[in-house]
Design an enzyme around this catalytic site. Structure first.
Site, PDB file in Angstrom:
ATOM      1  N   ASP A 206       0.808  -1.218   0.000  1.00  0.00           N
ATOM      2  CA  ASP A 206       0.000   0.000   0.000  1.00  0.00           C
ATOM      3  C   ASP A 206       0.842   1.269   0.000  1.00  0.00           C
ATOM      4  O   ASP A 206       2.062   1.223   0.174  1.00  0.00           O
ATOM      5  CB  ASP A 206      -0.977  -0.002   1.192  1.00  0.00           C
ATOM      6  CG  ASP A 206      -0.361  -0.593   2.460  1.00  0.00           C
ATOM      7  OD1 ASP A 206       0.884  -0.576   2.580  1.00  0.00           O
ATOM      8  OD2 ASP A 206      -1.110  -1.076   3.322  1.00  0.00           O
TER       9      ASP A 206
ATOM     10  N   ASN B 296      -7.345  -3.038  14.244  1.00  0.00           N
ATOM     11  CA  ASN B 296      -8.740  -3.405  13.942  1.00  0.00           C
ATOM     12  C   ASN B 296      -8.834  -4.654  13.059  1.00  0.00           C
ATOM     13  O   ASN B 296      -9.891  -4.950  12.510  1.00  0.00           O
ATOM     14  CB  ASN B 296      -9.469  -2.230  13.284  1.00  0.00           C
ATOM     15  CG  ASN B 296      -8.843  -1.823  11.944  1.00  0.00           C
ATOM     16  OD1 ASN B 296      -7.879  -2.445  11.496  1.00  0.00           O
ATOM     17  ND2 ASN B 296      -9.378  -0.793  11.327  1.00  0.00           N
TER      18      ASN B 296
ATOM     19  N   GLU C  94      -9.738  -2.338   5.237  1.00  0.00           N
ATOM     20  CA  GLU C  94     -10.357  -2.075   6.534  1.00  0.00           C
ATOM     21  C   GLU C  94     -11.537  -3.032   6.745  1.00  0.00           C
ATOM     22  O   GLU C  94     -11.997  -3.676   5.801  1.00  0.00           O
ATOM     23  CB  GLU C  94     -10.831  -0.610   6.582  1.00  0.00           C
ATOM     24  CG  GLU C  94      -9.710   0.419   6.419  1.00  0.00           C
ATOM     25  CD  GLU C  94      -8.829   0.582   7.662  1.00  0.00           C
ATOM     26  OE1 GLU C  94      -8.659  -0.384   8.436  1.00  0.00           O
ATOM     27  OE2 GLU C  94      -8.272   1.691   7.838  1.00  0.00           O
TER      28      GLU C  94
HETATM   29  C1  F6R Z   1       1.474  -1.664   6.051  1.00  0.00           C
HETATM   30  C2  F6R Z   1       0.159  -2.255   6.143  1.00  0.00           C
HETATM   31  C3  F6R Z   1      -0.636  -2.280   7.393  1.00  0.00           C
HETATM   32  C4  F6R Z   1       0.195  -2.636   8.627  1.00  0.00           C
HETATM   33  C5  F6R Z   1      -0.653  -2.612   9.886  1.00  0.00           C
HETATM   34  C6  F6R Z   1       0.184  -2.810  11.143  1.00  0.00           C
HETATM   35  O1  F6R Z   1       2.010  -1.778   4.764  1.00  0.00           O
HETATM   36  O2  F6R Z   1      -0.309  -2.711   5.144  1.00  0.00           O
HETATM   37  O3  F6R Z   1      -1.690  -3.189   7.272  1.00  0.00           O
HETATM   38  O4  F6R Z   1       0.765  -3.902   8.458  1.00  0.00           O
HETATM   39  O5  F6R Z   1      -1.338  -1.405   9.993  1.00  0.00           O
HETATM   40  O6  F6R Z   1       1.031  -1.722  11.296  1.00  0.00           O
HETATM   41  P1  F6R Z   1       2.212  -1.728  12.364  1.00  0.00           P
HETATM   42  O7  F6R Z   1       3.184  -2.769  11.920  1.00  0.00           O
HETATM   43  O8  F6R Z   1       2.806  -0.355  12.303  1.00  0.00           O
HETATM   44  O9  F6R Z   1       1.602  -2.059  13.678  1.00  0.00           O
END
Ligand code: F6R
Length: 245
Positions: free
Chosen positions: A67, A136, A143
């Site tokens: 992303d 979440n 999401e």
């Molecule tokens: C990042 C991504 C997100 C993260 C998730 C956890 O490329 O796609 O889904 O993997 O938000 O983020 P962290 O590792 O910062 O807790």
């Protein structure tokens, strides 16, 4: 589905990196799916160590990132392109042109997403995909409520994700409200998936994703449908699991 529980964050990263190294050794022109955020840092440190100390060769490897924030240029310090360059790519012998991160400033973001999907297909699909999990239960920026057939597209970030990610920005208002994200369907097509999590704040999401029903409200639970998923988590993130693994 395999669940591997490691003592701490560093051990989690070493274990996750092992699967990537194995794929690259077996297939030097492997296609990797990569993630950003706090969780993958120890995995990337280990991949850098394997490259520097054990000669793990990235010269033929291609990567696709999950992303990118809509509106951020690749040189913005909070963009995922910047994150990948500084935390991984600049330290490996990978060809920059083989690293694919969606552009957050494409004139036509929808076309950018379509082209990204085509590039994955042209590369022969993703051999191994790294995922983190949001507080979440999101994976990439899919999401809660995201369809399991969704493809790479522009998505709205939830209030919770914006707040979670505001720790990287000066203020919450600076966090982009939209992103370009690989879809659930795109992720599920990866041949192998390694999902990592550490910290107690991830324990609930981890437990419902592994032991709960498959529901779109918990995107990571949909991974139960994939035939080759390995969860690599530390003890804190595993603390709410009921079964032993
Ligand atoms: C990042 C991504 C997100 C993260 C998730 C956890 O490329 O796609 O889904 O993997 O938000 O983020 P962290 O590792 O910062 O807790």
């Amino acid at each position: 589905m395999k669940v591997i529980i490691k003592e701490d964050y560093a051990a989690m990263g070493k274990e996750a990196a092992k699967y990537f190294a194995e794929v690259i050794r077996n297939k030097p022109n492997a296609v990797l799916g990569l993630a950003t955020g706090s969780t993958p840092i120890s995995t990337y440190k280990e991949l850098i160590r394997l490259h520097e100390e054990e000669g793990l060769d990235f010269s033929q490897v291609t990567t696709f990132n999950l992303d990118e924030y809509l509106g951020l240029t690749g040189d913005h310090k909070q963009s995922y392109r910047y994150f990948m360059d500084t935390n991984l790519f600049n330290r490996l012998n990978i060809k920059k042109e083989n690293t694919n991160v969606l552009s957050g400033v494409a004139d036509n973001p929808e076309a950018e997403c379509r082209e990204f999907e085509e590039k994955i297909k042209a590369a022969g699909g993703i051999d191994i995909q790294l995922l983190g999990i949001g507080g979440n239960g999101h994976i990439a920026f899919n999401e809660p409520g995201s369809s399991e057939n969704s493809r790479t597209r522009v998505v709205d970030l939830t209030k919770e994700t914006i707040e979670d990610n505001s720790r990287f920005f000066e203020k919450v208002e600076d966090v982009p409200t939209q992103a370009l994200s690989m879809g659930m369907g795109t992720i599920l097509e990866a041949k192998k998936i390694v999902i990592i999590a550490n910290k107690e704040s991830k324990a609930k999401g981890v437990a419902v994703s592994i032991e709960g029903p498959v529901i779109t409200d918990v995107p990571a639970s949909i991974l139960q449908k994939h035939s080759d998923v390995i969860w690599v988590i530390d003890k804190s993130a595993a603390s709410l699991l009921k079964n032993s693994y």
